[in-house]
Design an enzyme around this catalytic site. Structure first.
Site, PDB file in Angstrom:
ATOM      1  N   HIS A 135       0.801  -1.238   0.000  1.00 58.57           N
ATOM      2  CA  HIS A 135       0.000   0.000   0.000  1.00 58.57           C
ATOM      3  C   HIS A 135       0.832   1.286   0.000  1.00 58.57           C
ATOM      4  O   HIS A 135       0.657   2.169  -0.844  1.00 58.57           O
ATOM      5  CB  HIS A 135      -0.906   0.038   1.237  1.00 58.57           C
ATOM      6  CG  HIS A 135      -1.795  -1.132   1.404  1.00 58.57           C
ATOM      7  ND1 HIS A 135      -3.035  -1.212   0.830  1.00 58.57           N
ATOM      8  CD2 HIS A 135      -1.641  -2.287   2.095  1.00 58.57           C
ATOM      9  CE1 HIS A 135      -3.615  -2.351   1.167  1.00 58.57           C
ATOM     10  NE2 HIS A 135      -2.788  -3.021   1.933  1.00 58.57           N
TER      11      HIS A 135
HETATM   12  C1  BDR Z   1      -2.397   0.607   5.510  1.00 58.51           C
HETATM   13  O1  BDR Z   1      -2.555   0.046   6.806  1.00 58.51           O
HETATM   14  C2  BDR Z   1      -1.330  -0.475   7.257  1.00 58.51           C
HETATM   15  O2  BDR Z   1      -1.496  -1.779   7.698  1.00 58.51           O
HETATM   16  C3  BDR Z   1      -0.366  -0.389   6.101  1.00 58.51           C
HETATM   17  O3  BDR Z   1       0.943  -0.100   6.587  1.00 58.51           O
HETATM   18  C4  BDR Z   1      -0.914   0.697   5.242  1.00 58.51           C
HETATM   19  O4  BDR Z   1      -0.424   1.969   5.647  1.00 58.51           O
HETATM   20  C5  BDR Z   1      -3.173  -0.247   4.514  1.00 58.51           C
HETATM   21  O5  BDR Z   1      -4.522  -0.277   4.840  1.00 58.51           O
END
Ligand code: BDR
Ligand code: CA
Length: 301
Positions: free
Chosen positions: A235
């Site tokens: 992400h």
């Molecule tokens: C986001 O949530 C976290 O678990 C990840 O690092 C990312 O920033 C994805 O939903």
């Protein structure tokens, strides 16, 4: 000139990939890293930041931020990132503790931002607690912030609930403050992070791409368990590639309303309008993104 940025992070596995890419980018100058509670608690996210910078031989200062959301109860994603935030990986070198600032993140953010000769871009890849507190405590910083590029939210869907993405769900009140501020925000939400998922094959290729490649390979090898469909979603990397390779993304102007309470808490209701303060990433060059990931790690010696 490199673009000055500050990264605010709940340092988990995809955060590691994003921060590493930023630190070695020819386009970005990472001036400060601030930590926030999120994927795991603030002790671990801060430890991970200092350990990662030590491993990479970088001297970017780290400032510890706020560990708990403004109003709601703390939530973590340790089921995705492991109890320490970096899977089963352990940094072995003795950490360079001098990287850790005495200032808390909100004060450090303010000082770096107002003293920067050029406007600073904030890259937020965790819950927005620190950023909301900064904007409320030191509104004068607004004039010195170029824009906020964040990973969070979604035009459609969610990963913490059917309608909420983790970073927004973890502190919806902070997210509402940020999205309601009169500033340009780039939203790299699940729409585009899911689209740019990488494959197991891409992860395997990182293994042979030097020390940094081997390190992220090991972390992603753990992280894969959360993506049993084989679409491994890094992400937070979208924010960095948005800044270094903007042509990889399609954006659409919008206003975003964050739901703070009830069953839909954390939902980012996105109204497309040319007058909006948000550029929502809605499409991406998937092949280009995957190639860029491999190119970045190829280039780190
Ligand atoms: C986001 O949530 C976290 O678990 C990840 O690092 C990312 O920033 C994805 O939903
Ligand atoms: Ca994150």
């Amino acid at each position: 000139m490199k673009k000055p940025i500050i990264i605010d992070t709940d340092l988990g596995i995809d955060d590691v990939v994003a921060i590493t890419a930023a630190l070695f980018s020819e386009e970005l100058d990472v001036r400060l890293i601030t930590t926030v509670g999120g994927n795991v608690g603030i002790e671990n996210t801060t430890r991970n930041a200092v350990d990662l910078l030590t491993f990479l031989g970088k001297d970017t200062p780290v400032a510890r931020g706020v560990g708990v959301p403004l109003v709601s109860k703390p939530k973590t994603a340790s089921h995705v990132h492991g109890s320490t935030g970096i899977g089963e990986y352990r940094f072995e070198a003795k950490a360079n503790e001098a990287l850790l600032s005495d200032e808390n993140a909100i004060v450090a953010l303010k000082n770096h931002i107002v003293h920067s000769p050029e406007p600073v871009t904030l890259v937020a890849i965790g819950p927005l607690t620190n950023i909301a507190l900064l904007l409320k405590t030191f509104p004068e910083t607004l004039d010195h912030i170029e824009e906020i590029v964040l990973m969070g939210g979604a035009v459609e869907g969610g990963n913490s609930t059917p309608v909420a993405e983790f970073n927004i769900f973890a502190d919806p009140h902070a997210a509402k403050i940020v999205f309601d501020t009169d500033i340009h925000i780039v939203m790299c939400g699940l729409d585009v992070t899911a689209l740019t998922s990488v494959t197991n094959e891409d992860v395997e290729k990182l293994k042979n791409k030097g020390r940094a490649g081997e390190m992220v390979y090991q972390m992603l090898h753990y992280y894969k368990h959360a993506y049993s469909d084989g679409k491994i979603t890094i992400h937070d990397l979208c924010t960095i590639f948005y800044l270094t390779r903007p042509n990889l993304f399609d954006v659409k102007r919008a206003n975003v309303n964050v739901v703070t309470e009830g069953d839909a808490a954390g939902c980012t209701i996105t109204h497309f309008t040319d007058d909006g303060n948000v550029s929502a990433c809605v499409g991406a060059d998937v092949e280009g993104f995957r190639n860029e990931l491999l190119t970045v790690f190829e280039g780190i010696s």
